[in-house]
Structures are given as C-alpha cells and as structure tokens.
Design a protein around this motif. Sequence first.
Motif, PDB file in Angstrom:
ATOM      1  N   ASP A   5      -4.118   8.407 -14.484  1.00  0.00           N
ATOM      2  CA  ASP A   5      -2.863   8.477 -13.757  1.00  0.00           C
ATOM      3  C   ASP A   5      -1.742   8.869 -14.696  1.00  0.00           C
ATOM      4  O   ASP A   5      -1.491   8.190 -15.690  1.00  0.00           O
ATOM      5  CB  ASP A   5      -2.547   7.122 -13.140  1.00  0.00           C
ATOM      6  N   GLY A  40       3.826   8.924  -4.304  1.00  0.00           N
ATOM      7  CA  GLY A  40       3.174   9.303  -5.548  1.00  0.00           C
ATOM      8  C   GLY A  40       2.825   8.120  -6.438  1.00  0.00           C
ATOM      9  O   GLY A  40       2.709   8.248  -7.656  1.00  0.00           O
ATOM     10  N   ASP A 172       9.764   7.396  -7.819  1.00  0.00           N
ATOM     11  CA  ASP A 172       8.635   8.162  -7.300  1.00  0.00           C
ATOM     12  C   ASP A 172       7.732   8.644  -8.422  1.00  0.00           C
ATOM     13  O   ASP A 172       8.189   8.903  -9.538  1.00  0.00           O
ATOM     14  CB  ASP A 172       9.130   9.413  -6.555  1.00  0.00           C
ATOM     15  N   VAL A 174       4.304  11.519  -8.919  1.00  0.00           N
ATOM     16  CA  VAL A 174       3.918  12.820  -8.380  1.00  0.00           C
ATOM     17  C   VAL A 174       2.920  12.575  -7.265  1.00  0.00           C
ATOM     18  O   VAL A 174       1.839  12.032  -7.513  1.00  0.00           O
ATOM     19  CB  VAL A 174       3.274  13.696  -9.482  1.00  0.00           C
ATOM     20  N   PRO A 175       3.264  12.928  -6.032  1.00  0.00           N
ATOM     21  CA  PRO A 175       2.336  12.631  -4.941  1.00  0.00           C
ATOM     22  C   PRO A 175       0.977  13.289  -5.149  1.00  0.00           C
ATOM     23  O   PRO A 175       0.891  14.436  -5.594  1.00  0.00           O
ATOM     24  CB  PRO A 175       3.035  13.214  -3.703  1.00  0.00           C
ATOM     25  N   VAL A 176      -0.062  12.538  -4.866  1.00  0.00           N
ATOM     26  CA  VAL A 176      -1.409  13.090  -4.901  1.00  0.00           C
ATOM     27  C   VAL A 176      -1.676  13.707  -3.537  1.00  0.00           C
ATOM     28  O   VAL A 176      -1.600  13.036  -2.509  1.00  0.00           O
ATOM     29  CB  VAL A 176      -2.441  11.990  -5.206  1.00  0.00           C
ATOM     30  N   SER A 178      -4.137  15.400  -0.785  1.00  0.00           N
ATOM     31  CA  SER A 178      -5.566  15.300  -0.498  1.00  0.00           C
ATOM     32  C   SER A 178      -5.905  16.118   0.732  1.00  0.00           C
ATOM     33  O   SER A 178      -5.101  16.268   1.650  1.00  0.00           O
ATOM     34  CB  SER A 178      -5.996  13.837  -0.327  1.00  0.00           C
ATOM     35  N   ASP A 203      -9.538  19.402 -12.528  1.00  0.00           N
ATOM     36  CA  ASP A 203      -8.219  18.834 -12.214  1.00  0.00           C
ATOM     37  C   ASP A 203      -8.151  18.273 -10.808  1.00  0.00           C
ATOM     38  O   ASP A 203      -7.091  17.833 -10.355  1.00  0.00           O
ATOM     39  CB  ASP A 203      -7.128  19.911 -12.374  1.00  0.00           C
ATOM     40  N   ARG A 224      -8.716  15.448  -4.121  1.00  0.00           N
ATOM     41  CA  ARG A 224      -7.362  14.954  -4.400  1.00  0.00           C
ATOM     42  C   ARG A 224      -6.863  15.557  -5.706  1.00  0.00           C
ATOM     43  O   ARG A 224      -7.596  15.613  -6.694  1.00  0.00           O
ATOM     44  CB  ARG A 224      -7.367  13.430  -4.573  1.00  0.00           C
ATOM     45  N   SER A 225      -5.597  15.957  -5.679  1.00  0.00           N
ATOM     46  CA  SER A 225      -4.996  16.495  -6.897  1.00  0.00           C
ATOM     47  C   SER A 225      -3.485  16.459  -6.766  1.00  0.00           C
ATOM     48  O   SER A 225      -2.941  16.474  -5.662  1.00  0.00           O
ATOM     49  CB  SER A 225      -5.470  17.939  -7.129  1.00  0.00           C
ATOM     50  N   THR A 226      -2.819  16.419  -7.892  1.00  0.00           N
ATOM     51  CA  THR A 226      -1.359  16.558  -7.880  1.00  0.00           C
ATOM     52  C   THR A 226      -0.964  18.038  -7.938  1.00  0.00           C
ATOM     53  O   THR A 226       0.214  18.353  -7.814  1.00  0.00           O
ATOM     54  CB  THR A 226      -0.733  15.831  -9.095  1.00  0.00           C
ATOM     55  N   ASP A 227      -1.914  18.925  -8.121  1.00  0.00           N
ATOM     56  CA  ASP A 227      -1.657  20.348  -8.295  1.00  0.00           C
ATOM     57  C   ASP A 227      -2.087  21.100  -7.034  1.00  0.00           C
ATOM     58  O   ASP A 227      -3.278  21.245  -6.765  1.00  0.00           O
ATOM     59  CB  ASP A 227      -2.453  20.841  -9.516  1.00  0.00           C
TER      60      ASP A 227
END
Lengths: 249, 249
Positions: A5, A40, A172, A174-176, A178, A203, A224-227
Amino acid sequence: MTPVDPGPTAAMITIGDEILSGRTQDANMPFLAQALAAKGIPMREARVVPDVAEEIVAAVNALRAKYTHVFTSGGIGPTHDDITADCVAAAFGVGIGVREDARAILATNYADPERDLNEARLRMARIPDGAALIDNPVSKAPGFTLGNVHVMAGVPRVFQAMVAALLPGLADGVPVLSESIRIDLPEGRIAGPLRLVAEAHPDVSIGSYPFQNDGGFGANIVARSTDPAALAEAMAALREMAALLAAPA
Amino acid sequence: MTPVDPGPTAAMITIGDEILSGRTQDANMPFLAQALAAKGIPMREARVVPDVAEEIVAAVNALRAKYTHVFTSGGIGPTHDDITADCVAAAFGVGIGVREDARAILATNYADPERDLNEARLRMARIPDGAALIDNPVSKAPGFTLGNVHVMAGVPRVFQAMVAALLPGLADGVPVLSESIRIDLPEGRIAGPLRLVAEAHPDVSIGSYPFQNDGGFGANIVARSTDPAALAEAMAALREMAALLAAPA
C-alpha cells in the motif's frame, strides 16, 4: 498478490459477543470498507473480538501500531457490557471521565435532562483524555477519535452516520480502481492462463473468487490497481483469455 | 462480561481481499459459529486477512497458540492467489507437496484425469506434511487439519460440507444455552436495572444488543450460561425487570 500500500490503510475491530455468536451478521465492516475504498483507504484487516477488556485492548494496540487508521464498532452504549471507551483509554494509557462537552451534547437528546440523563446514560459522556468527539446526528451520544483510533457505535444506522461525519476529515489516498469479469468455468480451467495474465501485469492485483450455483462452478476475476491504464490493459488481457477459454477446443 | 471458557474454544481466519473489500459478505463465519456453538465450542475471535503470505502466517500462529481450534476459510483453490496451504505449512515450519492420497481423490472428479488434472488443479493436492485430509463431497478437492488448524474452502457450499465432515470428530464442550428478551425501550432506560440483574447472576453472561427501527430504539437482552437453572433464574429476573420498565411510572 496484494501490492504494497502506497498510502493510508485501515483496519476494523468489531466488538461484541453477539457478532461472534453468528446470530447477527456484521453489516458495519462491509459498509465501512466500501466507504473507505472510495476515499482510497483500503481496509487491510478486520477482527471481531468478544466483550472482554484484555482482548479489546490487545486488538486496539496491535492494529493502531500497524495501520494508518483503526475503526471500532460497538460497546459504547450505556449498559454494563459497554466497555469499549474504557478499553481504548487503557490501550493508550490515558485517563477517562465524563466530559462536559459530551454531557452537553447528550443532554440535548432529552426533554428533561435532569431526570433523564441518568447514571447509565452519563456513561456515554465518558471520553478518554485527549480524544476528539465524533458527531452522532441520530442519537446524540458521540463517538470519539483518540490518536488514529476512531470509536463508533454498533447500531448500523448510528455507525453509518458517524462514518459520514468522520470520513470527510480524513486524508484521501489514491483510490484503488477495480473491474471484474465473470467466467462460468471451474477455476481449474482458468488458473493456468490466469497466472500468466497476473504475471504479465505486476501493477495490477488480480484475484479469483470462485462460486458455485445451480449452473455449476464459476469465478469472478477481479482486477485492482491505482493506475487506470494498467487496469485497462489487464482487463483487455482477461477478456481475451475468457474468450479463448470459452471457444470450443 | 464473558465468563472464562471452561472447555474448548475456537477462532476463525477468513482469507481474502474480496471479503475485506466489503463487496462480498462473509457467510462462513456466522455458519461456523452457530455450528460450533451447538457442540459447545464457542467462537472467541474472528479475523479477516488479505491474500498476503506474512499476514496469513502471523494470524495462524497467533490464534493457534491461543485457542483449541482455528478454522480457516478461503485460498485453497487452483489459482495463483490461493496461498493458504503454503502459508499454513510455513506457520508450522513443515514441508508441503503434492500428496498421492489427495491426488487420487482429486482424480475422481474428472472424466479424464490425465487430461483434466492439470498443473493448476494439482495445486489442490498440495498438503502440508503431517496433515489429515478433510472430506469434500461437493467438489473433491480436500481441506486438511494440521495440528489444531482446520483449513477449508471459501465457497460457502463447499465450506459447509467440510464443516459437516469435520465437526463430528471434534470433542464436544459444554453447550452454552442462550435465551433472549426484546425490550422496546432505549438502552438508557434499561441499563440501570440491567446492571443489577447482571451482578446478581454472575454465572450468566448478560449482553444488551441495541437496535433502531422505525418504532424507535430498543434492545435484545441475551443471557448465556452453561447452567440451565442459573439461566432460568436470570431470565425470570429479566422478565420481571422488563415488566417493571413497561409499567406506567
């Protein structure tokens, strides 16, 4: 499988023999997990502990040292088995007593506070030293934040109102993001190619959650990713994989 | 509030990011808690941990040292994110590999094992050294018991079948009897007399579980004891208390 995380993290402690008995399902953990995910802040661990002081103290201390935020649910009412506030004070090694601001808030809930704000109800104004109150628009009795521990009610409607009052004030992450794809094949047929897709997209965290219904076995594959770009690439690969698996041999 | 357990105790570890995300509710914990309660084995703690090896290992080792039985749910399928068996082996410091009896059981699930028992599916025959298999009449892939840790599937139908196979072999404790009474008054009006009843019945654990619905606040008062006579006395006192509270002032 789960990436490290990069931002804030959360854990939850649900307090109460009633949840542990299996008769009452814990609705607060799923609610909080989803509300935090939108900010996030991923939920990384959840525990259910009994109404036993040393268990509550140990869980609070174990989790507050490990996660950015710890949220508790339950045990802050007026009855003899409501011991959460005392346990959180003990975990932090601070004092606890009736606080005037909390008493004043409680008093607004009663037509005749002199008569109705009895000894039991005053227990709900006992706040550990140094804590900040969490607003309770439903039934007044406040929750509180001490350090990184947020102490809230167990009744779902009150818990949810406290979450709504508390969360806007938390930083906040960084929202994940999905996305998921359902594949109506047994996991044993999915697993080989799925591993290759997972390895090709480091990633993105890719999980397989099998189910069984009357149509047989299947799995929801969740990525799932933040990107966003990495997620889109992984999903494209998963869709291609699913199409190949569905094609006749 | 909770009396010291005289007999066997249990804890559960639910493994999986999907439960922690809040999107999927954990049905296995309530099911197991109620099945164990009927055998006199109280569930004393439950944890949900992510699909992260060190978290699973740490939870297994913390709980197996503390409770008579530890039950796990999830992470024993064929996909890359199914790491529970390896983690349990690591927690005990034993080896793990494909075992012939588990492979033979798995093979019965496929029309053509030579073709269908692929590398991914063979992962489900990887069993830690020294473990005993748990029968899976639904989909063959076995669970296992290593020491006091019982490792089971996450899919509820399979989990329940494994519980049914496993529980008859565990030593019974003294069942905790419970009765409850619903009082449609705010806890703040119940708490004072309830404390007196609780103090007068030290062999009975009395909990108050508040609720809110459209009719206002109320509480379910639950009394638990292994002693039927003590429970009956406490319930009589609770009914008398409820009648007094309901009477006009």
